[in-house]
Design a protein around this motif. Structure first.
Motif, PDB file in Angstrom:
ATOM      1  N   VAL A   1     -10.578   5.464 -16.382  1.00 24.87           N
ATOM      2  CA  VAL A   1     -10.671   6.895 -16.675  1.00 24.87           C
ATOM      3  C   VAL A   1      -9.375   7.563 -16.219  1.00 24.87           C
ATOM      4  CG1 VAL A   1     -13.188   6.983 -16.475  1.00 24.87           C
ATOM      5  CG2 VAL A   1     -11.774   7.444 -14.465  1.00 24.87           C
ATOM      6  N   ASP A   2      -9.156   8.816 -16.696  1.00 21.11           N
ATOM      7  CA  ASP A   2      -7.973   9.554 -16.265  1.00 21.11           C
ATOM      8  C   ASP A   2      -8.356  10.599 -15.216  1.00 21.11           C
ATOM      9  OD1 ASP A   2      -9.110  11.720 -17.606  1.00 21.11           O
ATOM     10  OD2 ASP A   2      -7.797  11.536 -19.351  1.00 21.11           O
ATOM     11  N   ASN A   3      -7.394  11.465 -14.854  1.00 19.95           N
ATOM     12  CA  ASN A   3      -7.646  12.416 -13.771  1.00 19.95           C
ATOM     13  C   ASN A   3      -8.526  13.588 -14.183  1.00 19.95           C
ATOM     14  OD1 ASN A   3      -5.781  13.687 -15.369  1.00 19.95           O
ATOM     15  ND2 ASN A   3      -4.260  13.976 -13.747  1.00 19.95           N
ATOM     16  N   ALA A   4      -8.944  13.609 -15.450  1.00 20.07           N
ATOM     17  CA  ALA A   4      -9.940  14.581 -15.895  1.00 20.07           C
ATOM     18  C   ALA A   4     -11.298  13.914 -16.098  1.00 20.07           C
ATOM     19  CB  ALA A   4      -9.482  15.257 -17.188  1.00 20.07           C
ATOM     20  N   ASN A   5     -11.403  12.677 -15.594  1.00 21.33           N
ATOM     21  CA  ASN A   5     -12.625  11.876 -15.726  1.00 21.33           C
ATOM     22  C   ASN A   5     -12.947  11.513 -17.178  1.00 21.33           C
ATOM     23  OD1 ASN A   5     -12.872  12.039 -12.971  1.00 21.33           O
ATOM     24  ND2 ASN A   5     -14.531  13.547 -12.976  1.00 21.33           N
ATOM     25  N   GLN A   6     -11.910  11.507 -18.029  1.00 19.42           N
ATOM     26  CA  GLN A   6     -12.084  11.111 -19.422  1.00 19.42           C
ATOM     27  C   GLN A   6     -11.798   9.621 -19.573  1.00 19.42           C
ATOM     28  OE1 GLN A   6     -13.262  13.328 -21.868  1.00 19.42           O
ATOM     29  NE2 GLN A   6     -13.589  14.489 -19.966  1.00 19.42           N
ATOM     30  N   VAL A   7     -12.583   8.966 -20.416  1.00 16.55           N
ATOM     31  CA  VAL A   7     -12.432   7.527 -20.620  1.00 16.55           C
ATOM     32  C   VAL A   7     -11.073   7.212 -21.228  1.00 16.55           C
ATOM     33  CG1 VAL A   7     -13.332   5.522 -21.850  1.00 16.55           C
ATOM     34  CG2 VAL A   7     -14.918   7.194 -20.869  1.00 16.55           C
ATOM     35  N   VAL A   8     -10.424   6.193 -20.689  1.00 14.89           N
ATOM     36  CA  VAL A   8      -9.177   5.679 -21.245  1.00 14.89           C
ATOM     37  C   VAL A   8      -9.488   4.329 -21.890  1.00 14.89           C
ATOM     38  CG1 VAL A   8      -6.846   4.880 -20.732  1.00 14.89           C
ATOM     39  CG2 VAL A   8      -7.793   6.837 -19.494  1.00 14.89           C
ATOM     40  N   GLY A   9      -9.264   4.217 -23.189  1.00 17.44           N
ATOM     41  CA  GLY A   9      -9.602   2.981 -23.884  1.00 17.44           C
ATOM     42  C   GLY A   9     -11.074   2.954 -24.259  1.00 17.44           C
TER      43      GLY A   9
ATOM     44  N   LYS B   1      -5.050   6.011  -7.645  1.00 16.06           N
ATOM     45  CA  LYS B   1      -4.387   5.694  -8.905  1.00 16.06           C
ATOM     46  C   LYS B   1      -4.208   4.187  -9.080  1.00 16.06           C
ATOM     47  CE  LYS B   1      -0.219   6.834 -11.576  1.00 16.06           C
ATOM     48  NZ  LYS B   1       1.020   7.644 -11.629  1.00 16.06           N
ATOM     49  N   ASP B   2      -4.396   3.755 -10.321  1.00  9.52           N
ATOM     50  CA  ASP B   2      -4.256   2.343 -10.669  1.00  9.52           C
ATOM     51  C   ASP B   2      -2.793   1.996 -10.919  1.00  9.52           C
ATOM     52  OD1 ASP B   2      -4.990  -0.295 -11.671  1.00  9.52           O
ATOM     53  OD2 ASP B   2      -4.590   0.510 -13.662  1.00  9.52           O
ATOM     54  N   HIS B   3      -2.327   0.920 -10.293  1.00 12.64           N
ATOM     55  CA  HIS B   3      -0.984   0.403 -10.549  1.00 12.64           C
ATOM     56  C   HIS B   3      -1.042  -1.060 -10.972  1.00 12.64           C
ATOM     57  CE1 HIS B   3       1.494   3.800  -9.095  1.00 12.64           C
ATOM     58  NE2 HIS B   3       0.480   4.024  -8.268  1.00 12.64           N
ATOM     59  N   PHE B   4      -2.187  -1.470 -11.523  1.00 12.83           N
ATOM     60  CA  PHE B   4      -2.339  -2.875 -11.894  1.00 12.83           C
ATOM     61  C   PHE B   4      -2.519  -3.077 -13.394  1.00 12.83           C
ATOM     62  CE2 PHE B   4      -5.065  -6.470 -12.976  1.00 12.83           C
ATOM     63  CZ  PHE B   4      -4.320  -7.509 -12.462  1.00 12.83           C
ATOM     64  N   SER B   5      -3.407  -2.306 -14.025  1.00 16.04           N
ATOM     65  CA  SER B   5      -3.744  -2.561 -15.425  1.00 16.04           C
ATOM     66  C   SER B   5      -2.540  -2.334 -16.329  1.00 16.04           C
ATOM     67  CB  SER B   5      -4.894  -1.647 -15.869  1.00 16.04           C
ATOM     68  OG  SER B   5      -4.464  -0.301 -15.943  1.00 16.04           O
ATOM     69  N   SER B   6      -2.560  -3.001 -17.471  1.00 17.68           N
ATOM     70  CA  SER B   6      -1.448  -2.896 -18.416  1.00 17.68           C
ATOM     71  C   SER B   6      -1.282  -1.464 -18.910  1.00 17.68           C
ATOM     72  CB  SER B   6      -1.661  -3.840 -19.595  1.00 17.68           C
ATOM     73  OG  SER B   6      -2.878  -3.553 -20.264  1.00 17.68           O
TER      74      SER B   6
ATOM     75  N   LEU C   1       0.815  -1.207   0.000  1.00 18.11           N
ATOM     76  CA  LEU C   1       0.000   0.000   0.000  1.00 18.11           C
ATOM     77  C   LEU C   1       0.852   1.262   0.000  1.00 18.11           C
ATOM     78  CD1 LEU C   1      -2.908  -0.932   2.454  1.00 18.11           C
ATOM     79  CD2 LEU C   1      -2.871  -1.068  -0.035  1.00 18.11           C
ATOM     80  N   SER C   2       2.000   1.212   0.655  1.00 18.11           N
ATOM     81  CA  SER C   2       2.875   2.380   0.657  1.00 18.11           C
ATOM     82  C   SER C   2       3.429   2.666  -0.728  1.00 18.11           C
ATOM     83  CB  SER C   2       4.025   2.189   1.652  1.00 18.11           C
ATOM     84  OG  SER C   2       4.887   1.142   1.228  1.00 18.11           O
ATOM     85  N   ASP C   3       3.481   1.645  -1.585  1.00 13.64           N
ATOM     86  CA  ASP C   3       3.914   1.803  -2.977  1.00 13.64           C
ATOM     87  C   ASP C   3       2.745   2.081  -3.914  1.00 13.64           C
ATOM     88  OD1 ASP C   3       6.559   1.382  -2.306  1.00 13.64           O
ATOM     89  OD2 ASP C   3       6.511  -0.765  -2.725  1.00 13.64           O
ATOM     90  N   GLY C   4       1.543   2.260  -3.344  1.00 18.89           N
ATOM     91  CA  GLY C   4       0.358   2.519  -4.164  1.00 18.89           C
ATOM     92  C   GLY C   4      -0.207   1.299  -4.840  1.00 18.89           C
ATOM     93  N   ARG C   5       0.231   0.123  -4.433  1.00 16.35           N
ATOM     94  CA  ARG C   5      -0.215  -1.127  -5.062  1.00 16.35           C
ATOM     95  C   ARG C   5      -1.460  -1.621  -4.324  1.00 16.35           C
ATOM     96  NH1 ARG C   5       3.119  -4.115  -8.105  1.00 16.35           N
ATOM     97  NH2 ARG C   5       2.755  -6.033  -6.915  1.00 16.35           N
TER      98      ARG C   5
ATOM     99  N   ILE D   1      -4.204   7.101 -14.012  1.00 14.03           N
ATOM    100  CA  ILE D   1      -5.306   6.307 -14.545  1.00 14.03           C
ATOM    101  C   ILE D   1      -6.019   5.647 -13.373  1.00 14.03           C
ATOM    102  CG2 ILE D   1      -5.941   4.325 -15.995  1.00 14.03           C
ATOM    103  CD1 ILE D   1      -3.552   4.986 -17.766  1.00 14.03           C
ATOM    104  N   PHE D   2      -7.342   5.599 -13.444  1.00 15.56           N
ATOM    105  CA  PHE D   2      -8.139   5.069 -12.345  1.00 15.56           C
ATOM    106  C   PHE D   2      -8.978   3.889 -12.842  1.00 15.56           C
ATOM    107  CE2 PHE D   2      -7.391   9.592 -11.753  1.00 15.56           C
ATOM    108  CZ  PHE D   2      -6.698   9.572 -10.551  1.00 15.56           C
ATOM    109  N   ASN D   3      -8.910   2.793 -12.095  1.00 15.97           N
ATOM    110  CA  ASN D   3      -9.511   1.520 -12.474  1.00 15.97           C
ATOM    111  C   ASN D   3     -10.877   1.367 -11.801  1.00 15.97           C
ATOM    112  OD1 ASN D   3     -10.106  -1.349 -12.564  1.00 15.97           O
ATOM    113  ND2 ASN D   3      -7.964  -1.703 -13.076  1.00 15.97           N
ATOM    114  N   LEU D   4     -11.906   1.044 -12.598  1.00 22.99           N
ATOM    115  CA  LEU D   4     -13.272   0.945 -12.079  1.00 22.99           C
ATOM    116  C   LEU D   4     -13.735  -0.497 -11.860  1.00 22.99           C
ATOM    117  CD1 LEU D   4     -15.022   3.727 -14.207  1.00 22.99           C
ATOM    118  CD2 LEU D   4     -13.715   3.929 -12.097  1.00 22.99           C
ATOM    119  N   GLY D   5     -12.809  -1.454 -11.886  1.00 24.74           N
ATOM    120  CA  GLY D   5     -13.181  -2.850 -11.692  1.00 24.74           C
ATOM    121  C   GLY D   5     -13.223  -3.241 -10.224  1.00 24.74           C
ATOM    122  N   LEU D   6     -14.177  -4.077  -9.853  1.00 23.30           N
ATOM    123  CA  LEU D   6     -14.253  -4.553  -8.469  1.00 23.30           C
ATOM    124  C   LEU D   6     -13.077  -5.459  -8.135  1.00 23.30           C
ATOM    125  CD1 LEU D   6     -15.781  -4.730  -5.791  1.00 23.30           C
ATOM    126  CD2 LEU D   6     -17.174  -6.566  -6.761  1.00 23.30           C
ATOM    127  N   ALA D   7     -12.573  -6.196  -9.096  1.00 16.80           N
ATOM    128  CA  ALA D   7     -11.469  -7.118  -8.835  1.00 16.80           C
ATOM    129  C   ALA D   7     -10.157  -6.390  -8.595  1.00 16.80           C
ATOM    130  CB  ALA D   7     -11.316  -8.090 -10.006  1.00 16.80           C
TER     131      ALA D   7
END
Length: 403
Positions: A246-254, A173-178, A121-125, A188-194
């Motif tokens: 989404v990104d930090n402007a709430n714009q869709v990524v992908g 911030k997401d540190h998991f997705s490719s 968690l300290s590494d944002g993971r 980038i912010f991840n909206l998945g429950l997993a």
């Protein structure tokens, strides 16, 4: 249509297949290996009353404890020591395993898991399945142990520290997705429950329910849900309400359209809102969830949901189970009817002559045999038990933030 007899016959086949799997498999993880099968046997015992299934539970626990003592493991929930230990604690709390009242044999494990969680968690993971967040489920199961209390308070503090202000609220911030790994300097912010923010909100709500740092957890939950609901899309029927990233402007990524399943998409977000609403006694969150679930029930299907198999993670059995439990919780007949439709879809996917109990998991670009909870027949079986007897409370779903 009542599928109970068909479901019971299929559960017998799943049980037989898992008997061989638990003997030969060498992956001891909770969601990807044989440890999670202990959950299936324990709940199948509740359905059948057959003591032989409890004997299988004990055999699995003995095997996984030996593996934990002989092989180093990380502290993750899906494939590490936290998930295995959560399973043992859960079965003990449920009365399936007798607790040792004289000694606390998990004290050393507490320290190992706590160190892993703090470092990650300290590494944002913050990923639930594979990084630091999921370890909190084990510590929540360990309450009121003092170590668990202290470490969960540290988790809340770290999440407060790492929360990022975004238009409409806060996010992590997401540190998991490719996409995030390929763009480490981009927010980038991840909206998945997993893997994403819905899981963070869910864990914070569980901490709040247990009285952990409520003065901190409550605003974190409220601000992140405010943000999440604010980025909901106005979409045509059949299109998802939420994207995946989404990104930090709430714009869709992908892609703006997300799949239908537990792991990613509208369904996981709705279930998180429903459960968080119950834990915080927030009827507005529960109503938002019900409205979303009704929308999903009306407009999403196998094709526009990209449903290729029956697994719990992103397949029809997971969808069926989530709709059933939401329908039972809310009394909504549409949700219960939808659960039966997805159960029917699950039974229709039981067509593989060379697959365990007739099922296979879609691992692009091929279909493969899988026995575990996350992707295989153990998870399908757990879902089916609830349809064979809805009176059996599926508390096993905690390990996937379903309840």
């Amino acid at each position: 249509m009542n599928h109970k007899e068909e479901v019971r016959l299929l559960l017998q086949k799943i049980c037989t297949e898992l008997d061989g799997f638990t003997i030969t498999d060498t992956n001891s993880s909770l969601l990807g290996g044989y440890t999670g099968v202990a959950l299936f046997y324990a709940y199948y015992y509740q359905l059948t009353g057959d003591e032989a299934h409890m004997g299988k539970v004990y055999d699995i626990i003995e095997k996984c404890l030996l593996d934990m003592s002989e092989h180093p493991m990380n502290g993750s929930h899906c494939s590490g020591i936290a998930g295995i230990s959560w399973c043992i604690q859960h079965l003990t709390q449920m009365g399936f395993i007798e607790a040792d009242g004289e000694t606390d044999s998990f004290a050393d494990i507490d320290a190992q898991i706590a160190e892993f969680m703090r470092t990650e968690l300290s590494d944002g993971r913050n990923d639930f399945l594979h990084q630091g967040l999921g370890s909190a489920l084990y510590l929540l199961e360990r309450l009121p142990a003092a170590t668990a209390q202290a470490e969960l308070e540290k988790l809340v503090q770290q999440l407060e520290k790492s929360a990022m202000p975004v238009p409409g609220g806060i996010a992590w911030k997401d540190h998991f997705s490719s996409r995030s790994q390929d763009n480490p300097d981009k927010d980038i912010f991840n909206l998945g429950l997993a893997h994403g923010i819905p899981a963070i909100i869910d864990i914070l709500a569980r901490c709040y329910e247990k009285g952990i740092a409520r003065e901190t957890t409550l605003p974190l939950i409220e601000k992140s849900i405010q943000w999440l609901l604010g980025i909901r899309q106005t979409a045509p029927p059949g299109h998802s309400l939420f994207p995946t990233l989404v990104d930090n402007a709430n714009q869709v990524v992908g892609e703006s359209h997300s799949r239908l399943g537990w792991c990613y998409g509208d369904l996981g977000i709705a279930i998180m809102l429903l459960n968080t609403g119950k834990r915080l006694q927030r009827k507005d969150y529960q109503q938002e969830a019900t409205t979303m679930l009704q929308h999903i029930a009306q407009y999403r299907n196998v094709k526009n949901g990209a449903v290729h198999d029956a697994c719990l993670c992103h397949g029809s059995a997971g969808i069926a189970h989530l709709f059933q439990q939401a329908g039972l919780a809310t009394g909504d007949s549409l949700l219960l009817d939808t659960s039966q439709q997805w159960l029917h879809t699950t039974l229709q996917m039981n067509t593989w002559a060379d697959g365990p109990a007739g099922f296979k998991f879609y691992h692009h670009p091929n279909y493969v045999s899988s026995h575990n909870v996350l992707e295989g027949i153990a998870g399908i079986g757990l879902s089916l038990i609830s349809f064979a007897d809805p009176e059996i409370k599926p508390d096993w779903g905690t390990c996937m933030l379903m309840v």
